[in-house]
Write an enzyme that holds these catalytic residues in place. Structure first.
Site, PDB file in Angstrom:
ATOM      1  N   GLU A 104      -2.512   8.349   8.328  1.00  0.00           N
ATOM      2  CA  GLU A 104      -1.041   8.209   8.349  1.00  0.00           C
ATOM      3  C   GLU A 104      -0.473   8.779   9.651  1.00  0.00           C
ATOM      4  O   GLU A 104       0.555   8.318  10.139  1.00  0.00           O
ATOM      5  CB  GLU A 104      -0.398   8.926   7.152  1.00  0.00           C
ATOM      6  CG  GLU A 104      -0.523   8.186   5.835  1.00  0.00           C
ATOM      7  CD  GLU A 104       0.262   6.872   5.765  1.00  0.00           C
ATOM      8  OE1 GLU A 104       1.425   6.847   6.197  1.00  0.00           O
ATOM      9  OE2 GLU A 104      -0.315   5.868   5.295  1.00  0.00           O
ATOM     10  N   CYS A 147     -10.936   3.633  -0.386  1.00  0.00           N
ATOM     11  CA  CYS A 147      -9.481   3.763  -0.163  1.00  0.00           C
ATOM     12  C   CYS A 147      -9.203   3.021   1.129  1.00  0.00           C
ATOM     13  O   CYS A 147      -9.982   3.124   2.097  1.00  0.00           O
ATOM     14  CB  CYS A 147      -9.125   5.244  -0.027  1.00  0.00           C
ATOM     15  SG  CYS A 147      -7.501   5.563   0.675  1.00  0.00           S
ATOM     16  N   THR A 148      -8.108   2.257   1.162  1.00  0.00           N
ATOM     17  CA  THR A 148      -7.879   1.371   2.310  1.00  0.00           C
ATOM     18  C   THR A 148      -7.529   2.118   3.601  1.00  0.00           C
ATOM     19  O   THR A 148      -7.561   1.515   4.677  1.00  0.00           O
ATOM     20  CB  THR A 148      -6.783   0.338   1.991  1.00  0.00           C
ATOM     21  OG1 THR A 148      -5.623   1.028   1.499  1.00  0.00           O
ATOM     22  CG2 THR A 148      -7.262  -0.648   0.938  1.00  0.00           C
ATOM     23  N   ASP A 161       0.873  -1.186   0.000  1.00  0.00           N
ATOM     24  CA  ASP A 161       0.000   0.000   0.000  1.00  0.00           C
ATOM     25  C   ASP A 161       0.907   1.232   0.000  1.00  0.00           C
ATOM     26  O   ASP A 161       2.112   1.129   0.244  1.00  0.00           O
ATOM     27  CB  ASP A 161      -0.908   0.017   1.242  1.00  0.00           C
ATOM     28  CG  ASP A 161      -1.798   1.265   1.281  1.00  0.00           C
ATOM     29  OD1 ASP A 161      -2.414   1.591   0.244  1.00  0.00           O
ATOM     30  OD2 ASP A 161      -1.866   1.934   2.331  1.00  0.00           O
ATOM     31  N   SER A 162       0.288   2.381  -0.243  1.00  0.00           N
ATOM     32  CA  SER A 162       1.050   3.633  -0.205  1.00  0.00           C
ATOM     33  C   SER A 162       1.495   3.972   1.220  1.00  0.00           C
ATOM     34  O   SER A 162       2.315   4.863   1.405  1.00  0.00           O
ATOM     35  CB  SER A 162       0.174   4.775  -0.730  1.00  0.00           C
ATOM     36  OG  SER A 162      -0.944   4.940   0.123  1.00  0.00           O
ATOM     37  N   TYR A 178      -0.341   8.244  -2.726  1.00  0.00           N
ATOM     38  CA  TYR A 178      -0.348   7.887  -4.145  1.00  0.00           C
ATOM     39  C   TYR A 178      -1.482   8.636  -4.862  1.00  0.00           C
ATOM     40  O   TYR A 178      -1.460   8.786  -6.081  1.00  0.00           O
ATOM     41  CB  TYR A 178      -0.603   6.379  -4.328  1.00  0.00           C
ATOM     42  CG  TYR A 178       0.586   5.466  -4.098  1.00  0.00           C
ATOM     43  CD1 TYR A 178       1.824   5.958  -3.679  1.00  0.00           C
ATOM     44  CD2 TYR A 178       0.465   4.093  -4.309  1.00  0.00           C
ATOM     45  CE1 TYR A 178       2.895   5.088  -3.477  1.00  0.00           C
ATOM     46  CE2 TYR A 178       1.539   3.231  -4.121  1.00  0.00           C
ATOM     47  CZ  TYR A 178       2.749   3.728  -3.698  1.00  0.00           C
ATOM     48  OH  TYR A 178       3.805   2.877  -3.509  1.00  0.00           O
ATOM     49  N   GLY A 179      -2.479   9.047  -4.080  1.00  0.00           N
ATOM     50  CA  GLY A 179      -3.722   9.560  -4.645  1.00  0.00           C
ATOM     51  C   GLY A 179      -3.573  10.769  -5.548  1.00  0.00           C
ATOM     52  O   GLY A 179      -4.426  11.022  -6.394  1.00  0.00           O
ATOM     53  N   CYS A 183      -4.538  -1.433  -1.989  1.00  0.00           N
ATOM     54  CA  CYS A 183      -4.603   0.004  -2.299  1.00  0.00           C
ATOM     55  C   CYS A 183      -5.434   0.138  -3.577  1.00  0.00           C
ATOM     56  O   CYS A 183      -5.075  -0.436  -4.616  1.00  0.00           O
ATOM     57  CB  CYS A 183      -3.185   0.523  -2.527  1.00  0.00           C
ATOM     58  SG  CYS A 183      -3.108   2.243  -3.053  1.00  0.00           S
ATOM     59  N   ASN A 184      -6.533   0.851  -3.470  1.00  0.00           N
ATOM     60  CA  ASN A 184      -7.398   1.031  -4.644  1.00  0.00           C
ATOM     61  C   ASN A 184      -6.666   1.818  -5.727  1.00  0.00           C
ATOM     62  O   ASN A 184      -6.760   1.500  -6.917  1.00  0.00           O
ATOM     63  CB  ASN A 184      -8.674   1.780  -4.247  1.00  0.00           C
ATOM     64  CG  ASN A 184      -9.546   0.977  -3.301  1.00  0.00           C
ATOM     65  OD1 ASN A 184     -10.518   0.377  -3.707  1.00  0.00           O
ATOM     66  ND2 ASN A 184      -9.194   0.967  -2.022  1.00  0.00           N
TER      67      ASN A 184
HETATM   68  N1  DGL Z   1      -4.706   3.530   0.463  1.00  0.00           N
HETATM   69  C1  DGL Z   1      -4.751   3.992  -0.862  1.00  0.00           C
HETATM   70  C2  DGL Z   1      -5.998   3.557  -1.633  1.00  0.00           C
HETATM   71  O1  DGL Z   1      -6.632   2.610  -1.273  1.00  0.00           O
HETATM   72  C3  DGL Z   1      -4.311   5.342  -1.254  1.00  0.00           C
HETATM   73  C4  DGL Z   1      -4.076   6.457  -0.333  1.00  0.00           C
HETATM   74  C5  DGL Z   1      -3.118   7.436  -0.955  1.00  0.00           C
HETATM   75  O2  DGL Z   1      -1.931   7.136  -0.919  1.00  0.00           O
HETATM   76  O3  DGL Z   1      -3.548   8.469  -1.510  1.00  0.00           O
HETATM   77  O4  DGL Z   1      -6.338   4.136  -2.635  1.00  0.00           O
END
Ligand code: DGL
Length: 253
Positions: free
Chosen positions: A147, A179-180, A6-7, A38-39, A69-70
């Site tokens: 976070e 989002c996770t 995941d991010s 990552y978003g 991570c989506n």
């Molecule tokens: N946990 C991530 C997801 O499910 C992304 C969160 C991020 O890094 O922006 O999309």
């Protein structure tokens, strides 16, 4: 052995679901907190980070990788499946169960900007939410709060109000936690939202899918790696996953 990426710490919401079914199965988790979020990143950079992490997981001998991570799934899973010789389990916002659960025909999708701009996401809506009104909204503050290990209090309440008020006004009765990171705010969301609002997250479904790739006779220690601060991760684990038994490590990737 299962690899999870995941991010950041969000994918721990998926890891805890997998551990419900297989508490002793060895897992190597990588949270890319140094690169989080990552978003708001381009797909090219998300793919590049995923490759770096998958290369590491391959050297550790994992037999399956769960993209918890989506955003990374939507940006990268097809590319990764084509490049690595092992199965990948991905995850996407739960549009299908949300559409089935909605009585008003209006659903809200809380997810990252990277997820919401993906063709994969648009196809999900076309395939499963035809005739429904679908409101989408990126919620970067939710990722930042999780976070930092802040799961309740005034900052969380203000973010919930900001992100959900327009959806509720539009008549949404189901909100997707796409989002996770967001499931860690589920309690705060349930405390604050009207009781008829249903929340959908896909962590449990991903854990069920992952079971197909798990050899249940395999047992061993689990490891949580972060590309960010090790001491911060060590503080986060008791907050986010108090039951988890795993060693924590810094990973320079
Ligand atoms: N946990 C991530 C997801 O499910 C992304 C969160 C991020 O890094 O922006 O999309």
């Amino acid at each position: 052995m299962i690899g999870i990426l995941d991010s950041g710490v969000g994918g721990l919401s998926v890891l805890r679901e997998i551990k419900q079914h297989h508490p002793l199965h060895p897992i190597i988790y990588v949270g890319d907190s140094a690169w989080c979020p990552y978003g708001n990143k381009s797909y090219e950079s998300i793919i590049a980070r995923c490759r770096t992490i998958c290369d590491f997981l391959m050297t550790r001998g994992v037999d399956t990788i769960v993209i918890a991570c989506n955003s990374a799934t939507i940006a990268a899973v097809e590319t990764l499946r084509a490049e690595y010789p092992i199965p990948f389990v991905g995850m996407v916002p739960g549009v299908k169960p949300a559409a089935q659960a909605s009585q008003t025909g209006v659903i809200g999708v809380l997810a990252t900007e990277a997820s919401l701009r993906g063709a994969k996401f648009h196809h999900l809506v076309l395939d499963h939410a035809e005739g429904l009104t679908v409101h989408t909204l990126p919620c970067p503050q939710f990722v930042d709060l999780v976070e930092r290990g802040i799961l309740s209090g005034p900052e969380v309440d203000a973010a919930i109000e900001e992100y959900t008020a327009p959806m509720l006004q539009a008549g949404a009765d189901v909100l997707i936690l796409g989002c996770t990171h967001y499931p860690f705010l589920k309690k705060a969301l349930l405390d604050k939202l009207p009781t008829h609002i249903k929340l959908i997250d896909t962590g449990e479904a991903v854990a069920r899918q992952t079971q197909h790739f798990i050899d249940s006779s395999e047992e061993g220690p689990s490891e949580i790696h972060t590309t960010g601060s090790l001491s911060h991760l060590e503080q986060m684990i008791p907050i986010l996953c108090p039951q988890l038994t795993a060693t924590c490590h810094h990973l320079a990737l």
